[in-house]
Motif scaffolding. Sequence first.
Motif, PDB file in Angstrom:
ATOM      1  N   HIS A 144       0.772  -1.245   0.000  1.00  0.00           N
ATOM      2  CA  HIS A 144       0.000   0.000   0.000  1.00  0.00           C
ATOM      3  C   HIS A 144       0.804   1.296   0.000  1.00  0.00           C
ATOM      4  O   HIS A 144       0.246   2.352  -0.312  1.00  0.00           O
ATOM      5  N   GLU A 145       2.057   1.262   0.367  1.00  0.00           N
ATOM      6  CA  GLU A 145       2.820   2.499   0.491  1.00  0.00           C
ATOM      7  C   GLU A 145       3.546   2.832  -0.801  1.00  0.00           C
ATOM      8  O   GLU A 145       3.895   1.949  -1.572  1.00  0.00           O
ATOM      9  N   GLU A 146       3.796   4.115  -1.016  1.00  0.00           N
ATOM     10  CA  GLU A 146       4.529   4.542  -2.199  1.00  0.00           C
ATOM     11  C   GLU A 146       6.016   4.716  -1.931  1.00  0.00           C
ATOM     12  O   GLU A 146       6.809   4.793  -2.861  1.00  0.00           O
TER      13      GLU A 146
END
Length: 135
Positions: free
Chosen positions: A28-30
């Motif tokens: 989910h993280e960039e």
Amino acid sequence: MRMGKIPEFELTKGQKELISEVTHWYHHEESPDFVYDGPAGTGKTSVLPFIAHELHLEPEEILLCAFTGKAASVLMQKGFDATTIHSAFFDLVEEPRKVDGKIVRTLGRESTELRFREKTHIDPRIRLIIVDEFS
């Protein structure tokens, strides 16, 4: 214990939380990196197979490396496939030695030198790079 084989020991609460955090980051993280640390002997390296399992990654999809040959050797002694960062991202190449753009010759032969060259690519199967002992 290759990265794909799950060791038989009970995870601590902190290790379980870490796996959950890494899984969330991965999906989910960039941010391109996730850093975790802790005192020696707390199971930072031992949790790696559990992380790989939770992320559904096969051993060939993970590049495990360390800054030094000694640290990579310790990982290998623990059963991991590991390498140094230099070996992972650079090739050692022999090329003609040049001074002011001209090839140097010694005793009538072309003189050479060894240099590190950044690899043009890494294995396209790699989906996760882990740097252990990132001090």
